[in-house]
Design a protein around this motif. Structure first.
Motif, mmCIF file in Angstrom:
data_model
loop_
_atom_site.group_PDB
_atom_site.id
_atom_site.type_symbol
_atom_site.label_atom_id
_atom_site.label_comp_id
_atom_site.label_asym_id
_atom_site.label_seq_id
_atom_site.Cartn_x
_atom_site.Cartn_y
_atom_site.Cartn_z
ATOM 1 N N MET A 1 0.999 -1.189 0.052
ATOM 2 C CA MET A 1 0.238 0.197 -0.067
ATOM 3 C C MET A 1 0.891 1.317 0.018
ATOM 4 O O MET A 1 0.665 2.256 -0.915
ATOM 5 C CB MET A 1 -0.951 0.242 1.320
ATOM 6 C CG MET A 1 -1.622 1.051 1.328
ATOM 7 S SD MET A 1 -2.729 1.285 2.712
ATOM 8 C CE MET A 1 -1.604 1.607 4.193
ATOM 9 N N LEU A 2 1.793 1.296 0.894
ATOM 10 C CA LEU A 2 2.742 2.356 0.974
ATOM 11 C C LEU A 2 3.508 2.728 -0.548
ATOM 12 O O LEU A 2 3.680 3.667 -0.801
ATOM 13 C CB LEU A 2 3.582 2.273 2.021
ATOM 14 C CG LEU A 2 3.010 2.584 3.572
ATOM 15 C CD1 LEU A 2 4.284 2.143 4.517
ATOM 16 C CD2 LEU A 2 2.117 3.464 3.679
ATOM 17 N N GLU A 3 3.832 1.628 -0.988
ATOM 18 C CA GLU A 3 4.558 1.674 -2.289
ATOM 19 C C GLU A 3 3.487 2.357 -3.360
ATOM 20 O O GLU A 3 3.956 3.262 -4.076
ATOM 21 C CB GLU A 3 4.996 0.215 -3.011
ATOM 22 C CG GLU A 3 5.961 0.366 -4.182
ATOM 23 C CD GLU A 3 6.212 -1.006 -4.427
ATOM 24 O OE1 GLU A 3 6.118 -1.346 -5.731
ATOM 25 O OE2 GLU A 3 6.752 -1.820 -3.572
ATOM 26 N N LYS A 4 2.305 1.928 -3.436
ATOM 27 C CA LYS A 4 1.323 2.563 -4.286
ATOM 28 C C LYS A 4 1.054 3.967 -3.978
ATOM 29 O O LYS A 4 0.924 4.884 -4.952
ATOM 30 C CB LYS A 4 -0.144 1.735 -4.312
ATOM 31 C CG LYS A 4 0.021 0.465 -4.876
ATOM 32 C CD LYS A 4 -1.100 -0.227 -5.126
ATOM 33 C CE LYS A 4 -1.076 -1.663 -5.772
ATOM 34 N NZ LYS A 4 -1.561 -1.642 -7.015
ATOM 35 N N ALA A 5 1.001 4.372 -2.512
ATOM 36 C CA ALA A 5 1.108 6.067 -2.154
ATOM 37 C C ALA A 5 2.082 6.519 -2.724
ATOM 38 O O ALA A 5 1.875 7.925 -3.107
ATOM 39 C CB ALA A 5 0.795 5.874 -0.732
ATOM 40 N N GLY A 6 3.302 6.112 -2.626
ATOM 41 C CA GLY A 6 4.528 6.632 -3.079
ATOM 42 C C GLY A 6 4.427 7.019 -4.723
ATOM 43 O O GLY A 6 4.860 7.933 -5.162
ATOM 44 N N VAL A 8 1.516 7.345 -6.099
ATOM 45 C CA VAL A 8 0.537 8.175 -6.297
ATOM 46 C C VAL A 8 1.327 9.589 -6.173
ATOM 47 O O VAL A 8 1.029 10.774 -7.210
ATOM 48 C CB VAL A 8 -0.578 8.291 -5.596
ATOM 49 C CG1 VAL A 8 -1.557 9.628 -5.497
ATOM 50 C CG2 VAL A 8 -1.451 7.067 -5.915
ATOM 51 N N GLY A 9 2.138 9.895 -5.210
ATOM 52 C CA GLY A 9 2.994 11.086 -5.065
ATOM 53 C C GLY A 9 3.870 11.299 -6.320
ATOM 54 O O GLY A 9 3.887 12.698 -6.593
ATOM 55 N N ARG A 10 4.328 10.468 -6.807
ATOM 56 C CA ARG A 10 5.382 10.613 -7.937
ATOM 57 C C ARG A 10 4.532 11.117 -9.187
ATOM 58 O O ARG A 10 5.004 12.036 -9.900
ATOM 59 C CB ARG A 10 5.934 9.208 -8.434
ATOM 60 C CG ARG A 10 7.199 9.300 -7.445
ATOM 61 C CD ARG A 10 8.358 7.900 -7.916
ATOM 62 N NE ARG A 10 7.382 6.587 -7.951
ATOM 63 C CZ ARG A 10 7.143 5.959 -6.865
ATOM 64 N NH1 ARG A 10 7.795 6.309 -5.572
ATOM 65 N NH2 ARG A 10 6.710 4.724 -6.906
ATOM 66 N N ILE A 11 3.377 10.510 -9.357
ATOM 67 C CA ILE A 11 2.522 11.028 -10.266
ATOM 68 C C ILE A 11 1.947 12.442 -10.196
ATOM 69 O O ILE A 11 2.109 13.196 -11.236
ATOM 70 C CB ILE A 11 1.218 10.091 -10.580
ATOM 71 C CG1 ILE A 11 1.741 8.701 -11.204
ATOM 72 C CG2 ILE A 11 0.085 10.685 -11.697
ATOM 73 C CD1 ILE A 11 0.709 7.612 -10.869
ATOM 74 N N ILE A 12 1.643 12.879 -8.874
ATOM 75 C CA ILE A 12 1.248 14.217 -8.616
ATOM 76 C C ILE A 12 2.378 15.280 -8.850
ATOM 77 O O ILE A 12 2.043 16.201 -9.569
ATOM 78 C CB ILE A 12 0.876 14.217 -7.223
ATOM 79 C CG1 ILE A 12 -0.719 13.440 -7.115
ATOM 80 C CG2 ILE A 12 0.530 15.738 -6.660
ATOM 81 C CD1 ILE A 12 -1.173 13.239 -5.701
ATOM 82 N N SER A 13 3.465 14.745 -8.601
ATOM 83 C CA SER A 13 4.540 15.754 -8.685
ATOM 84 C C SER A 13 4.689 15.947 -10.202
ATOM 85 O O SER A 13 5.561 16.819 -10.369
ATOM 86 C CB SER A 13 5.837 15.201 -8.035
ATOM 87 O OG SER A 13 6.373 14.051 -8.952
#
Length: 116
Positions: A1-6, A8-13
């Motif tokens: 889950m935390l990997e997927k959250a990371g 998402v963060g990379r995509i947002i950036s």
């Protein structure tokens, strides 16, 4: 889950809304006058809030200075760009939050158990 959250963060950036926000922050930081006004406004706001918290009425001069600073900063085009880009980024993050909420709702309704 935390990997997927990371992820998402990379995509947002990489999204334009984030790029515009970063650029607007750099612009306002480079604007010495705007930065000084914002810093003074924050300091004055804290002073006013502390006085109110003590049950005191802020001085007329302080209230006038705060109002004048507020008017001046709102006319600054770099500040306007920052406020606009912040609002757009917040809308994006609201959509992300809703999508996560929808995923949670669907997960609650699912009878499939996913191993953790």
């Amino acid at each position: 889950m935390l990997e997927k959250a990371g992820e998402v963060g990379r995509i947002i950036s990489q999204l334009p809304e984030y790029a515009y926000l970063r650029a607007a922050r750099r612009e306002i930081d480079a604007d010495r006058e705007a930065t000084e006004m914002l810093n003074r406004m924050r300091d004055l706001q804290q002073t006013l809030m502390e006085a109110i918290g003590r049950g005191e009425k802020p001085s007329e001069e302080q209230e006038q200075e705060f109002g004048t600073l507020q008017e001046r900063i709102q006319l600054n085009t770099r500040y306007q760009a920052l406020v606009s880009s912040q609002a757009n980024f917040e809308k994006l993050m609201d959509r992300v939050d809703r999508a996560i909420g929808e995923g949670i709702r669907k997960g609650e309704e699912s009878r499939i158990i996913i191993p953790t």
